[in-house]
Scaffold this motif. Structure first.
Motif, mmCIF file in Angstrom:
data_model
loop_
_atom_site.group_PDB
_atom_site.id
_atom_site.type_symbol
_atom_site.label_atom_id
_atom_site.label_comp_id
_atom_site.label_asym_id
_atom_site.label_seq_id
_atom_site.Cartn_x
_atom_site.Cartn_y
_atom_site.Cartn_z
ATOM 1 N N GLN A 1 89.147 19.654 100.873
ATOM 2 C CA GLN A 1 87.963 20.394 100.469
ATOM 3 C C GLN A 1 87.809 20.315 98.950
ATOM 4 O OE1 GLN A 1 85.917 21.606 102.579
ATOM 5 N NE2 GLN A 1 84.578 22.975 101.429
ATOM 6 N N VAL A 2 86.620 20.079 98.518
ATOM 7 C CA VAL A 2 86.330 19.995 97.091
ATOM 8 C C VAL A 2 85.742 21.324 96.626
ATOM 9 C CG1 VAL A 2 84.991 18.822 95.322
ATOM 10 C CG2 VAL A 2 85.937 17.510 97.229
ATOM 11 N N GLN A 3 86.296 21.846 95.573
ATOM 12 C CA GLN A 3 85.767 23.081 94.983
ATOM 13 C C GLN A 3 85.124 22.754 93.637
ATOM 14 O OE1 GLN A 3 89.210 25.720 95.052
ATOM 15 N NE2 GLN A 3 88.447 26.621 96.949
ATOM 16 N N VAL A 4 84.002 23.384 93.406
ATOM 17 C CA VAL A 4 83.192 23.076 92.231
ATOM 18 C C VAL A 4 82.879 24.365 91.481
ATOM 19 C CG1 VAL A 4 81.030 22.031 91.446
ATOM 20 C CG2 VAL A 4 82.151 21.161 93.515
ATOM 21 N N ALA A 5 82.960 24.317 90.165
ATOM 22 C CA ALA A 5 82.660 25.510 89.370
ATOM 23 C C ALA A 5 81.923 25.122 88.096
ATOM 24 C CB ALA A 5 83.938 26.257 89.029
ATOM 25 N N GLU A 6 80.837 25.832 87.837
ATOM 26 C CA GLU A 6 80.057 25.611 86.623
ATOM 27 C C GLU A 6 80.375 26.685 85.591
ATOM 28 O OE1 GLU A 6 77.339 25.068 90.286
ATOM 29 O OE2 GLU A 6 78.794 26.515 89.531
ATOM 30 N N SER A 7 80.112 26.356 84.337
ATOM 31 C CA SER A 7 80.239 27.320 83.257
ATOM 32 C C SER A 7 79.335 26.894 82.114
ATOM 33 C CB SER A 7 81.692 27.418 82.778
ATOM 34 O OG SER A 7 82.137 26.167 82.287
ATOM 35 N N GLY A 8 79.138 27.815 81.175
ATOM 36 C CA GLY A 8 78.387 27.470 79.981
ATOM 37 C C GLY A 8 76.986 28.014 79.895
ATOM 38 N N GLY A 9 76.527 28.682 80.952
ATOM 39 C CA GLY A 9 75.192 29.256 80.904
ATOM 40 C C GLY A 9 75.155 30.468 79.991
ATOM 41 N N GLY A 10 73.965 30.998 79.796
ATOM 42 C CA GLY A 10 73.828 32.184 78.962
ATOM 43 C C GLY A 10 72.383 32.459 78.628
ATOM 44 N N SER A 11 72.182 33.469 77.785
ATOM 45 C CA SER A 11 70.846 33.826 77.307
ATOM 46 C C SER A 11 70.659 33.266 75.910
ATOM 47 C CB SER A 11 70.687 35.341 77.298
ATOM 48 O OG SER A 11 70.740 35.859 78.609
ATOM 49 N N VAL A 12 69.640 32.455 75.739
ATOM 50 C CA VAL A 12 69.400 31.792 74.463
ATOM 51 C C VAL A 12 67.929 31.923 74.092
ATOM 52 C CG1 VAL A 12 71.282 30.152 74.813
ATOM 53 C CG2 VAL A 12 68.969 29.568 75.585
ATOM 54 N N GLN A 13 67.634 31.531 72.868
ATOM 55 C CA GLN A 13 66.260 31.570 72.395
ATOM 56 C C GLN A 13 65.624 30.193 72.488
ATOM 57 O OE1 GLN A 13 66.441 33.231 68.427
ATOM 58 N NE2 GLN A 13 66.417 35.309 69.232
ATOM 59 N N PRO A 14 64.312 30.134 72.571
ATOM 60 C CA PRO A 14 63.638 28.825 72.582
ATOM 61 C C PRO A 14 64.065 27.990 71.391
ATOM 62 C CG PRO A 14 62.086 30.550 73.130
ATOM 63 C CD PRO A 14 63.354 31.250 72.716
ATOM 64 N N GLY A 15 64.307 26.718 71.659
ATOM 65 C CA GLY A 15 64.753 25.808 70.619
ATOM 66 C C GLY A 15 66.261 25.644 70.529
ATOM 67 N N ASP A 16 66.994 26.544 71.148
ATOM 68 C CA ASP A 16 68.457 26.438 71.142
ATOM 69 C C ASP A 16 68.924 25.313 72.057
ATOM 70 O OD1 ASP A 16 69.301 30.016 70.895
ATOM 71 O OD2 ASP A 16 68.607 28.550 69.402
ATOM 72 N N SER A 17 70.220 25.051 71.997
ATOM 73 C CA SER A 17 70.842 24.049 72.861
ATOM 74 C C SER A 17 71.977 24.698 73.650
ATOM 75 C CB SER A 17 71.401 22.893 72.038
ATOM 76 O OG SER A 17 70.371 22.220 71.342
ATOM 77 N N LEU A 18 72.253 24.123 74.795
ATOM 78 C CA LEU A 18 73.379 24.566 75.616
ATOM 79 C C LEU A 18 74.083 23.354 76.185
ATOM 80 C CD1 LEU A 18 72.250 27.560 77.897
ATOM 81 C CD2 LEU A 18 74.022 27.582 76.138
ATOM 82 N N ARG A 19 75.395 23.505 76.395
ATOM 83 C CA ARG A 19 76.166 22.494 77.084
ATOM 84 C C ARG A 19 76.799 23.148 78.304
ATOM 85 N NH1 ARG A 19 81.813 19.593 75.991
ATOM 86 N NH2 ARG A 19 81.322 17.459 76.626
ATOM 87 N N LEU A 20 76.348 22.734 79.462
ATOM 88 C CA LEU A 20 76.904 23.238 80.705
ATOM 89 C C LEU A 20 78.055 22.348 81.137
ATOM 90 C CD1 LEU A 20 73.620 24.017 82.679
ATOM 91 C CD2 LEU A 20 74.838 25.433 81.032
ATOM 92 N N SER A 21 79.070 22.973 81.711
ATOM 93 C CA SER A 21 80.236 22.234 82.174
ATOM 94 C C SER A 21 80.419 22.438 83.670
ATOM 95 C CB SER A 21 81.491 22.713 81.454
ATOM 96 O OG SER A 21 81.399 22.500 80.072
ATOM 97 N N CYS A 22 80.965 21.426 84.294
ATOM 98 C CA CYS A 22 81.281 21.479 85.723
ATOM 99 C C CYS A 22 82.678 20.909 85.907
ATOM 100 C CB CYS A 22 80.268 20.671 86.513
ATOM 101 S SG CYS A 22 80.675 20.476 88.261
ATOM 102 N N ALA A 23 83.510 21.649 86.594
ATOM 103 C CA ALA A 23 84.858 21.186 86.906
ATOM 104 C C ALA A 23 85.039 21.219 88.416
ATOM 105 C CB ALA A 23 85.891 22.079 86.232
ATOM 106 N N PHE A 24 85.687 20.219 88.948
ATOM 107 C CA PHE A 24 85.929 20.210 90.385
ATOM 108 C C PHE A 24 87.378 19.881 90.685
ATOM 109 C CE2 PHE A 24 86.157 15.654 91.202
ATOM 110 C CZ PHE A 24 85.461 15.099 90.139
ATOM 111 N N SER A 25 87.836 20.330 91.831
ATOM 112 C CA SER A 25 89.198 20.063 92.278
ATOM 113 C C SER A 25 89.133 19.579 93.705
ATOM 114 C CB SER A 25 90.044 21.328 92.162
ATOM 115 O OG SER A 25 89.513 22.355 92.986
ATOM 116 N N GLY A 26 90.210 18.948 94.128
ATOM 117 C CA GLY A 26 90.240 18.395 95.461
ATOM 118 C C GLY A 26 90.097 16.889 95.429
#
Length: 124
Positions: A1-26
């Protein structure tokens, strides 16, 4: 079984940048593919970007100038860089993994394993 988890979201203002991450196991097969999807309230889930084992990528046309997808196969990780965020980017962002050999896809039916999502909220 593969497990998947995201991180890196949040509340930001217009014009900002974000980097979302995804890690999986299995266990996954060489040649697997991964994707990012998002779903805004009251809207259908849509494909954002996808990457395959050979580093081929596809990005949603409307996001091509603001989004970059990358991965680190050794660390079983994938990333989504979103620049110049806009209020319409507000959504739950999901990471998806297909363990069998596959190519890039923005179709959610092509992926078998999903994370719980990370919320991105863009507002002033």
């Amino acid at each position: 079984q593969v497990q998947v988890a995201e991180s890196g979201g949040g509340s930001v203002q217009p014009g900002d940048s974000l980097r979302l991450s995804c890690a999986f196991s299995g266990y996954i097969y060489r040649g697997h593919c991964m994707g990012w999807f998002r779903q805004a309230p009251g809207k259908v889930r849509e494909g954002v970007a996808s990457i395959d084992y050979d580093e081929h990528t596809v990005i949603r046309n409307s996001l091509k100038d603001r989004v970059t997808i990358s991965q680190n196969t050794a660390e079983k990780s994938m990333y989504l860089q979103i620049n110049d965020l806009k209020p319409e980017d507000t959504a739950m962002y999901f990471c998806a993994v297909e363990a069998w050999p596959c190519g890039t896809s923005l179709m959610d039916g092509d992926f078998s394993f999903w994370g719980q999502g990370t919320q991105v909220t863009v507002s002033s």
